[in-house]
Write a protein that holds these residues in place. Structure first.
Motif, mmCIF file in Angstrom:
data_model
loop_
_atom_site.group_PDB
_atom_site.id
_atom_site.type_symbol
_atom_site.label_atom_id
_atom_site.label_comp_id
_atom_site.label_asym_id
_atom_site.label_seq_id
_atom_site.Cartn_x
_atom_site.Cartn_y
_atom_site.Cartn_z
ATOM 1 N N HIS A 203 0.853 -1.194 0.000
ATOM 2 C CA HIS A 203 0.000 0.000 0.000
ATOM 3 C C HIS A 203 0.885 1.238 0.000
ATOM 4 N N ASP A 205 0.815 5.116 1.855
ATOM 5 C CA ASP A 205 0.073 5.808 2.899
ATOM 6 C C ASP A 205 -0.724 6.925 2.224
ATOM 7 N N HIS A 260 4.798 0.104 0.044
ATOM 8 C CA HIS A 260 5.527 -0.654 1.064
ATOM 9 C C HIS A 260 4.604 -1.712 1.634
HETATM 10 FE FE LIG Z 1 2.043 2.236 5.527
#
Ligand SMILES: [Fe+2]
Ligand SMILES: O=C(O)CCC(=O)C(=O)O
Length: 324
Positions: A203, A205, A260
């Motif tokens: 994903h 952020d 990540h």
């Molecule tokens: Fe994250």
């Protein structure tokens, strides 16, 4: 393979010599362009504060499930606050639920808070475990969050400098921010794990900047430009800083919001981490920064309201009936 992420010493940026801050800002700018990820040391947050919250984190997740469930996120009246068990979130669509449990906390807001009165999504009170079950939990979380908010503001000032803007440029967007503190626990991945199930699916952020403290188990992986998953090794006392989607949009893709994930397969033991998402004001309008666009490099993103983007991403990644 190890990710070769820069380790940036923030100490010179706290001094009175503006050249120190400018030099650190240059390093941050380079790291944000190239990786969207870097470590910070010399950040001024006492190690004792960090290790104390790790202890609180470990103890909390050792509690029986029924005690943890007393603060289940579904009891937070529609907010993203409290305990989410394994199975609650799938950050990577198409994969089984993430093999992790967590506890979410936000800025504590009572019924008289203007944003709460206006019905702003995800603004309201936290859930707190009983002091008898989790002694010192609230104090440790609140002390840590206050220290990380100061560090988050400091970093945003350095990011502004690195972008050729005044150091205070982001302050108007940080009048009443919506930071989220998330304690995380990843059990070891074992043969019994579902096919394809990992600690945290790939994903990016979603918001501003994330400040992550990880224990020494390892398992955080960052994807590079060639699509390889590289290990972001634990460095004691450091924070891993990464940029969320709003920073990528704001900077017209000059900075990266990098994929990540967490794979706790090597350590053979539990992994704990503490993520602090330093997200800007709910109503802040994120519109490409003046120093990041020109006639030759027009804005690639339409303006967006910070809070709407983040709330929508929570919805998309939660395994409730609306998404499954
Ligand atoms: Fe994250
Ligand atoms: O636990 C970690 O190391 C990373 C957590 C993470 O990426 C997240 O919660 O967004």
């Amino acid at each position: 393979m190890q990710a070769n992420l820069p380790v940036i010493d923030l100490a010179p940026s706290f001094g009175t010599d503006p050249a120190g801050a400018r030099d650190v800002a240059r390093q941050i700018d380079a790291a944000c362009r190239r990786h969207g990820f870097f470590y910070v040391v010399g950040h001024g947050v006492p190690l004792a504060l960090i290790s104390h919250l790790f202890m609180v984190n470990r103890r909390y997740f050792e509690l029986p499930e029924d005690i943890k469930n007393r603060c289940h996120i579904e009891r937070s009246g529609g907010l993203q606050r409290g305990y989410d068990p394994i199975g609650w979130q799938a950050l990577e669509s198409g994969r089984p639920a993430d093999l992790k449990e967590s506890f979410y906390l936000g800025a504590e807001r009572g019924p008289d808070d203007a944003l709460v009165r206006a019905g702003t999504p995800n603004h309201g009170p936290n859930q707190w475990p009983d002091e008898a079950h989790a002694p010192g939990f609230r104090l440790a979380c609140e002390t840590y969050a206050a220290a990380l908010e100061r560090l988050g503001r400091h970093l945003m000032g350095l990011i502004a400098l690195g972008l050729g803007l005044p150091r205070g440029h982001f302050e108007p967007f940080l009048q009443d921010p919506m930071p989220i503190l998330r304690l995380l626990h990843y059990p070891p991945q074992q043969a019994s794990t579902l096919d394809d199930q990992i600690g945290s699916g790939a994903h990016t952020d979603w918001g501003g900047i994330t400040l992550l403290a990880q224990d020494d188990a390892g398992g955080l992986q960052v994807r590079d430009e060639l699509g390889r998953w590289l290990d972001a090794r634990p460095i004691e006392g450091s924070f891993v800083v990464n940029l969320g989607d709003l920073m990528q949009r704001w900077t017209n893709d000059r900075y990266r919001s990098t994929l990540h994930r967490v794979v706790n397969a090597q350590s053979g033991r539990d992994r704990h981490s503490i993520a602090y998402f330093f997200d800007i004001d709910y109503h802040a309008r994120v519109e490409v920064l003046p120093t990041c666009c020109s006639a030759d490099n027009p804005a690639r993103h339409a303006p967006i309201t910070a809070g709407e983007h983040i709330v929508e991403m929570y919805r998309r990644t939660t395994l409730t009936e609306s998404t499954t």
